[in-house]
Design a protein around this motif. Structure first.
Motif, PDB file in Angstrom:
ATOM      1  N   GLN A 443       0.823  -1.213   0.000  1.00 62.08           N
ATOM      2  CA  GLN A 443       0.000   0.000   0.000  1.00 62.08           C
ATOM      3  C   GLN A 443       0.852   1.256   0.000  1.00 62.08           C
ATOM      4  O   GLN A 443       0.409   2.327  -0.403  1.00 62.08           O
ATOM      5  N   ARG A 444       2.061   1.146   0.518  1.00 60.65           N
ATOM      6  CA  ARG A 444       2.904   2.331   0.631  1.00 60.65           C
ATOM      7  C   ARG A 444       4.055   2.314  -0.357  1.00 60.65           C
ATOM      8  O   ARG A 444       5.030   3.039  -0.220  1.00 60.65           O
TER       9      ARG A 444
ATOM     10  N   GLY B 231     -10.727 -13.329  -1.546  1.00 65.25           N
ATOM     11  CA  GLY B 231      -9.280 -13.484  -1.575  1.00 65.25           C
ATOM     12  C   GLY B 231      -8.530 -12.188  -1.386  1.00 65.25           C
ATOM     13  O   GLY B 231      -9.045 -11.205  -0.864  1.00 65.25           O
ATOM     14  N   GLN B 232      -7.297 -12.239  -1.850  1.00 64.52           N
ATOM     15  CA  GLN B 232      -6.361 -11.163  -1.577  1.00 64.52           C
ATOM     16  C   GLN B 232      -6.776  -9.845  -2.197  1.00 64.52           C
ATOM     17  O   GLN B 232      -6.488  -8.782  -1.650  1.00 64.52           O
ATOM     18  N   ASP B 233      -7.429  -9.900  -3.344  1.00 68.57           N
ATOM     19  CA  ASP B 233      -7.786  -8.650  -4.003  1.00 68.57           C
ATOM     20  C   ASP B 233      -9.141  -8.118  -3.548  1.00 68.57           C
ATOM     21  O   ASP B 233      -9.641  -7.150  -4.098  1.00 68.57           O
ATOM     22  N   GLY B 234      -9.723  -8.760  -2.540  1.00 65.97           N
ATOM     23  CA  GLY B 234     -10.987  -8.257  -2.030  1.00 65.97           C
ATOM     24  C   GLY B 234     -12.180  -8.554  -2.915  1.00 65.97           C
ATOM     25  O   GLY B 234     -13.278  -8.057  -2.660  1.00 65.97           O
ATOM     26  N   MET B 235     -11.970  -9.370  -3.931  1.00 64.64           N
ATOM     27  CA  MET B 235     -13.071  -9.719  -4.830  1.00 64.64           C
ATOM     28  C   MET B 235     -13.934 -10.790  -4.200  1.00 64.64           C
ATOM     29  O   MET B 235     -13.424 -11.782  -3.678  1.00 64.64           O
ATOM     30  N   HIS B 254     -14.030  -5.393  -1.541  1.00 64.97           N
ATOM     31  CA  HIS B 254     -13.158  -4.696  -0.597  1.00 64.97           C
ATOM     32  C   HIS B 254     -11.895  -4.237  -1.297  1.00 64.97           C
ATOM     33  O   HIS B 254     -11.544  -4.715  -2.371  1.00 64.97           O
ATOM     34  N   SER B 255     -11.193  -3.316  -0.633  1.00 67.55           N
ATOM     35  CA  SER B 255      -9.962  -2.810  -1.230  1.00 67.55           C
ATOM     36  C   SER B 255      -8.732  -3.542  -0.707  1.00 67.55           C
ATOM     37  O   SER B 255      -7.608  -3.176  -1.013  1.00 67.55           O
ATOM     38  N   GLY B 278     -10.586  -3.016   6.931  1.00 67.56           N
ATOM     39  CA  GLY B 278     -11.241  -2.468   8.111  1.00 67.56           C
ATOM     40  C   GLY B 278     -12.745  -2.364   8.004  1.00 67.56           C
ATOM     41  O   GLY B 278     -13.374  -1.736   8.849  1.00 67.56           O
ATOM     42  N   SER B 279     -13.344  -2.952   6.980  1.00 70.21           N
ATOM     43  CA  SER B 279     -14.791  -2.842   6.853  1.00 70.21           C
ATOM     44  C   SER B 279     -15.455  -4.206   6.948  1.00 70.21           C
ATOM     45  O   SER B 279     -14.839  -5.235   6.680  1.00 70.21           O
TER      46      SER B 279
END
Lengths: 593, 372
Positions: A443-444, B231-235, B254-255, B278-279
C-alpha cells in the motif's frame, strides 16, 4: 512519590550538556519494564565537564498495567487516526469544537482505564494535566468562562467530597455527624453553593436560636453571582454585580453577623476570599491548585488567562511548605498556568516513562496550531519527534506494531524511513501475518521490503521442501534468481523420480512462468510430456524442437532432451507427416549421437 | 440501525464464532467464542451478551460482552469452530489441532484432546490454517498442504491426504457430508471426495490465468452447489461448482484481503464479508426474484472491474435478465456494519439477528439487530 529514581550509568547516543534536554534513548532489557519493553526516557543531570554523567532513569513502580494500557493504546489509536483526517480546509471556528471533542474522547479513554485499575496514580495525573491543557489551550476560554472551567476541573479531580457527603447523609443524624461541617465547607470551597445550602438547611431546621443567622447565610449563598457565558450581560456588568455581592458579604463580617457561630463565620470568611482562612483548610483543599481556584472564585472571578500565572505562583508558594520542593506534577501544572506549552511537554516527557501522553497531546495541540515549529537538532519538529518515539516503542511490542504504522504514516518527514526500517523486523511466524505485513508495504509502495519479505517466506518454504509454496513466493517477489533455483530443484526431482510433482501449480502458472528462463523451461517441458502422453506427437515434437533451439534448458538437461527426441523420431506421425520437423530434430541430435 | 460499540479486549482477535443455538429453541445466540493471535500468550475466550430482554428494552449496557472464561492457547488461533454446544476445535499456528471443552456449570475450559503436530514441516512449524466440523468429524488444512480428517473420539487421524496441495491451503468447508472444498494461495478452489481413495481433488476451479490467493470459502446453506469465495484482491466470487471453471459473479467488495465470507444460515439472501481494509459489509439482494442477484450471474454494474464470462450451459434466461439492464431485478445493496473504519476486521459470525466480529484494533463488535 509515585516515581522511583534509579541512578544507572547508561550509554548515550550523543553527548549531552547539562543544560539541554537530551531525549536520547537506550535499549535495555531489564525485567521491570512495562509493555514497552525496550526503552525509557532519560534525562541528563550533572555538571558540565564532568567525565561521566549519571543518568536518572525514571520509571513507574508497578508493572500491572499492561493489558489495560493496551486498551488505551488501541482506543487512542482510533481517535488519533480520526483526528488526522479532519479536513484541513475547514475554518478554524468550525474545527475548534471538533478538537475539544477529540480532547474529551482521549480523556474519556484515560478515565475508562482508570476505572479498571486499582492503582490509578499515574493515569490520574495524566488526566489532570490533559484536562487543564484542554481548558487553557484547546478550548482557550476567555475570562469569565475561564473560572467556571477551572472549577469543573477541580471538582472532577476531587471526588471524595461526594463520598463523604453520602456517608454523612446516610447516617442517623447527619447534622451531628463528625464530618458534617467538613462536607459543607468542602462544598463551599468548590463553589457548589446549592449543595452547601441544602446541607445547611438541615442544620437550620434544628437550630431555632440561630435561625436568622442561617437565613442570612442562605441568602448570601443564593445570591452569589455566577457568570453565564450565554447571557446578554457583559463581563464588566457581571464584575459590577459580583463586587456588590462581595461587599455585602464583607459587611456581614464587619458587622459580626456570624460572630456567635464559628462555622458560619468561617464560611463567611471563605466567601469573602480570605486567604488565611483558606490556608487553614489545607486538608480539605489538599492541593495548591484547588486553593488557587477557590481563591480566584472568591476574590477574582473575572480572572483573565494571562493573569493566571501570577496567582498560580503565589498560591503554590503559599500552600506548599517552604521546605519541600515542588513535585514534578506541580511544575507541570505551573508551566500550564504559565501557558508555556513547550515546558509542559518537556516536563511530561521526562516524568512519564512512555511517550503515549506527550505524543498524543502534542499532536492535538499541533492540530490546533498552538505549537510553533520547535526545531530539534536533527531538524524534525516536536510533534513528529514525539510521535516517532511513541510509534517506535509500539513497534517493539509483539502485538501493537500494527498501530504504529498509522502513526508513522502521519509523520511526513521521517515516518516513511522509520517504517521501512521497522517493518522488516516484524517476525513472520505464519503466512497470514506475512500477508498483512506485505499489504502494509504494498500500500505504501515499498518494493524493497516486499521483495525481502517474500524472499524470507520463499526460503522458509524451500527449507521445508514446499517447492510449490517457495515458487509462489518467488513469483510474488519477482525474484528471478530464486525462481530459477526452485525450478532447478523441480527438475532435479523429476530426474530422480521420473515424474513431476506439484502439477496443479506448474500447469497453472500462466504468464508468471516468464519470470525466469528456467521456470519457463520447466513449464514447457512438462507441457511436452503432457502432449506426449496424450499422443499429440506433432505438437510435442514442435515444442521439443523449440525448447532445444531456444537454449533455455539447463546444461544438465541437454542429454535428457536429446534422449526424449529419439522416440519422437520414430513416431510415424512426425517422420512422415512432418518431415521437416523430423529433419530438424535429426540435425540437432546428430552431432551428439 | 442500532449503533455497534467497540469493546476493547487487549488482544488482537483472529476468530469469533457464535455458539450454535438448538434449532428448537428459537432463541437468539448469546454466547460466542474468540481466539487471539500475535500475542506472546494467546487465548481462547468465551463471552456472553446476556439473554435477550423484552423487545424494545434499552439494552445497550446488557449488550456489552462479558467474559465468561478463557484458556491459554499455544500459538495463534488461526481458525475456531464449535464442534457442538460444549466443544470447540481450534487450529493453531504451531500446527496443532485442539478440542477444548467448555464446562458450562463451572465456567471453565479444559483441553479434551489435542493433536499436537497434526500439520508439520520438516524444519519449521506448519500452521494449521483452517478447521471445519461436522460432529464427530473434523477436517483440517494447513500450510503444509495436507488435509487431515479426524474424529473427535479417535486418537489418531482417520485419513491424511499428504501433499494435497503444492501451496498453502487457506480454508476448508464442507460441500456435502463426504465432500469438502479447499481454497489455496494460488487462487484455486479444490473439491475433494472422501469416498475416493486417491489423493487428488475431484475438481479444480480457478479464475483462468489468475493466481490471486483465496482466503475464505462458504457454501450456500440450501443450494449445495453455490459457493462464495474471497481473496487477496478483495473480490467476492460466487461459483456454481457444477458449472466449471469460472465464477458466476465477480464483485469488487473490498480494497484489501477479504478474510471471511458467510452466507446467513437461515436467510441466505444475505451475505457478510470482512476485510483487511477495516470494513464489514452486509450484502443484501434487493431482487424480487427467487434467486438472489449475486447468484444470477454476470456483471454487477456498479462495481465490477473485470469480465465474467457466461458459464457454459448456464441458465440463459437468468443471465439475460441481468444483462438486459432490468433494474428491478438483481440489485445488490451493501451496508457497512461498523461505525467507522478500523484496522483489519479478521473474523465475523452471524446467527439469527446477531453479528459478532473481531478486529486487529483489539476490539469486538456485537450487533443484535441485524436486519435480515
Amino acid at each position: 512519590s509515585q516515581f522511583t529514581k534509579l541512578l544507572v550509568p547508561v550509554n548515550l547516543i550523543s553527548a549531552p550538556t547539562s543544560d539541554t534536554l537530551c531525549l536520547c534513548l537506550t535499549h535495555t532489557h531489564t525485567p521491570f519494564l512495562t509493555c514497552f519493553n525496550s526503552y525509557l526516557p532519560v534525562c541528563v543531570s550533572g555538571a558540565t565537564g564532568s567525565g561521566s554523567s549519571l543518568i536518572h532513569v525514571v520509571r513507574k513502580d508497578e508493572d500491572i498495567y499492561s493489558p489495560i494500557l493496551r486498551k488505551l493504546f488501541n482506543e487512542s489509536h482510533h481517535i488519533f487516526v480520526g483526528l488526522q483526517t479532519i479536513r484541513e480546509d475547514l475554518p478554524s471556528k468550525n474545527k475548534k469544537p471538533q478538537f475539544v471533542s477529540i480532547s474529551k474522547s482521549y480523556r474519556s479513554v484515560i478515565r475508562a482505564c482508570m476505572e479498571e485499575l486499582q492503582q490509578v496514580s499515574i493515569l490520574l495525573a495524566i488526566e489532570l494535566i490533559w484536562n487543564l491543557c484542554e481548558v487553557l489551550f484547546i478550548d482557550a476560554v476567555p475570562a469569565g468562562s475561564l473560572l467556571l472551567h477551572l472549577l469543573d476541573w477541580v471538582r472532577l479531580h476531587k471526588a471524595d467530597v461526594d463520598e463523604k457527603a453520602r456517608e454523612v447523609l446516610q447516617s442517623e443524624s447527619p447534622v451531628e455527624h463528625h464530618g458534617y461541617w467538613d462536607v459543607v465547607v468542602s462544598y463551599v470551597l468548590q463553589g457548589r453553593l446549592e449543595e452547601a445550602r441544602q446541607m445547611l438547611a438541615k442544620q437550620a431546621a434544628q437550630q431555632y436560636a440561630d435561625k436568622n443567622m442561617y437565613k442570612l447565610m442562605d441568602n448570601l449563598l443564593s445570591k452569589m453571582p455566577v457568570y453565564n457565558p450565554g447571557s446578554i450581560h457583559t463581563l464588566t456588568e457581571f464584575d459590577v454585580k459580583w463586587r456588590h455581592w462581595h461587599e455585602e458579604v464583607d459587611r456581614c463580617l464587619q458587622d459580626k453577623s456570624f460572630a456567635s457561630n464559628v462555622h458560619l463565620e468561617l464560611i463567611c470568611k471563605i466567601l469573602v476570599g480570605d486567604e488565611d482562612t483558606l490556608l487553614e483548610h489545607k486538608e480539605l483543599l489538599s492541593t495548591w491548585y484547588h486553593f488557587l481556584v477557590t481563591r480566584l472564585l472568591f476574590a477574582h472571578p473575572t480572572i483573565k488567562p494571562t493573569e493566571l500565572h501570577y496567582y498560580a505562583q503565589s498560591c503554590m508558594a503559599m500552600f506548599l511548605d517552604s521546605r519541600s520542593a515542588p513535585e514534578t506534577l506541580d511544575s507541570i501544572l505551573l508551566a500550564a498556568f504559565d501557558f508555556d506549552i513547550h515546558q509542559v511537554i518537556k516536563d511530561c516527557s521526562i516524568a512519564l516513562n512512555n511517550w503515549w501522553f506527550v505524543a498524543h497531546l502534542t499532536d492535538l495541540l499541533d492540530h490546533c496550531k498552538l505549537l510553533q515549529s520547535h526545531n530539534l537538532h536533527f531538524g524534525s519538529n516536536l510533534r513528529e519527534f514525539l510521535l516517532l518515539e511513541y510509534a517506535s516503542g509500539l513497534f517493539n511490542h509483539h502485538s501493537l506494531w500494527q498501530l504504529a504504522v498509522d502513526y508513522f504514516d502521519h509523520c511526513p518527514e521521517f515516518g516513511r524511513v522509520y517504517l521501512e526500517l521497522h517493518i522488516e523486523r516484524v517476525p513472520l511466524d505464519t503466512e497470514r501475518k506475512a500477508l498483512k505485513v506485505l499489504r502494509i508495504c504494498e500500500q505504501r509502495q515499498m518494493p524493497e521490503q516486499v521483495r525481502s519479505i517474500c524472499k524470507i517466506m520463499a526460503k522458509r518454504a524451500l527449507r521445508n521442501n514446499r517447492l510449490g509454496s517457495a515458487l509462489s513466493w518467488s513469483i510474488r517477489a519477482k525474484d528471478a534468481a530464486f525462481a530459477t533455483l526452485i525450478s532447478e530443484r523441480f527438475l532435479q526431482d523429476y530426474c530422480t523420480r521420473g515424474t513431476f510433482s506439484d502439477l496443479d501449480l506448474i500447469d497453472n502458472l500462466g504468464p508468471a512462468m516468464l519470470l525466469s528462463d528456467r521456470l519457463t523451461f520447466l513449464v514447457k517441458y512438462h507441457e511436452f510430456h503432457k502432449l506426449y502422453g496424450e499422443k499429440c506427437f506433432t505438437e510435442a515434437a514442435k515444442l521439443l524442437l523449440s525448447l532445444i533451439t531456444a537454449k533455455i534448458a539447463p546444461r544438465s538437461f541437454w542429454m535428457t532432451l536429446l534422449t526424449d527426441a529419439l522416440p519422437l523420431l520414430e513416431q510415424k506421425e512426425v517422420s512422415q507427416t512432418h518431415p521437416h520437423l523430423s529433419l530438424g530434430l535429426c540435425d540437432i541430435t546428430q552431432p551428439y549421437l | 440501525m442500532e449503533s455497534t460499540n467497540a469493546k476493547y479486549v487487549s488482544q488482537k482477535i483472529s476468530k469469533t464464532r457464535w455458539r450454535p443455538v438448538s434449532s428448537s429453541a428459537l432463541q437468539q445466540p448469546h454466547i460466542f467464542a474468540t481466539g487471539s493471535w500475535d500475542n506472546e500468550d494467546n487465548k481462547i475466550s468465551i463471552w456472553s451478551i446476556g439473554d435477550h430482554g423484552l423487545p424494545g428494552m434499552e439494552d445497550e449496557l446488557e449488550g456489552d460482552p462479558q467474559l465468561l472464561c478463557e484458556y491459554r492457547h499455544d500459538g495463534d488461533v488461526l481458525d475456531l469452530q464449535f464442534l457442538d454446544q460444549d466443544r470447540i476445535v481450534t487450529a493453531s499456528s504451531t500446527g496443532a489441532v485442539t478440542i477444548f471443552h467448555h464446562h458450562q456449570n463451572s465456567q471453565t475450559i479444559s483441553v479434551a484432546r489435542q493433536w499436537a503436530r497434526a500439520h508439520r514441516n520438516p524444519c519449521d512449524n506448519a500452521p494449521c490454517t483452517g478447521v471445519v466440523c461436522n460432529s464427530p468429524e473434523i477436517v483440517t488444512v494447513g500450510e503444509d498442504g495436507r488435509i487431515i480428517l479426524f474424529r473427535a473420539d479417535q486418537e489418531g487421524a482417520v485419513r491424511i491426504i499428504e501433499n494435497a496441495d503444492s501451496n498453502s491451503i487457506h480454508a476448508v468447508t464442507f460441500l456435502r457430508t463426504t465432500e469438502i472444498l479447499t481454497v489455496n494461495s494460488i487462487g484455486q478452489l479444490k473439491l475433494w471426495d472422501f469416498r475416493q481413495q486417491s489423493s487428488s481433488p475431484s475438481q479444480i476451479l480457478s479464475l483462468t490465468g489468475d493466481r490471486v490467493p483465496l482466503h475464505c470459502v462458504a457454501r450456500h446453506p440450501n443450494q449445495q452447489h453455490i459457493v462464495a469465495t474471497g481473496g487477496q484482491d478483495g473480490m467476492l466470487c460466487v461459483w456454481d461448482v457444477r458449472q466449471g471453471n469460472t465464477p458466476f459473479s465477480l464483485i469488487e467488495a473490498h480494497s484489501a484481503e477479504m478474510w471471511e465470507v458467510h452466507f446467513h444460515p437461515t436467510n441466505p439472501d444475505h451475505l457478510f464479508t470482512c476485510s483487511e481494509d477495516g470494513s464489514l459489509l452486509h450484502w443484501e439482494t434487493a431482487s424480487h426474484s427467487d434467486m438472489p442477484s449475486f447468484l444470477q450471474g454476470g456483471r454487477n454494474n456498479s462495481m465490477i472491474s473485470r469480465s465474467a464470462m457466461a458459464p457454459a450451459g448456464g441458465n440463459q434466461s437468468l443471465i439475460s435478465a441481468w444483462l438486459a439492464g432490468d433494474s428491478g431485478k438483481g440489485r445488490l445493496e451493501t451496508t457497512h456494519m461498523l461505525p467507522s473504519q478500523t484496522l483489519s476486521v479478521n473474523s465475523l459470525d452471524v446467527l439469527g439477528q446477531c453479528l459478532v466480529c473481531g478486529t486487529d484494533e483489539e476490539a469486538i463488535f456485537v450487533n443484535r439487530q441485524v436486519p435480515v
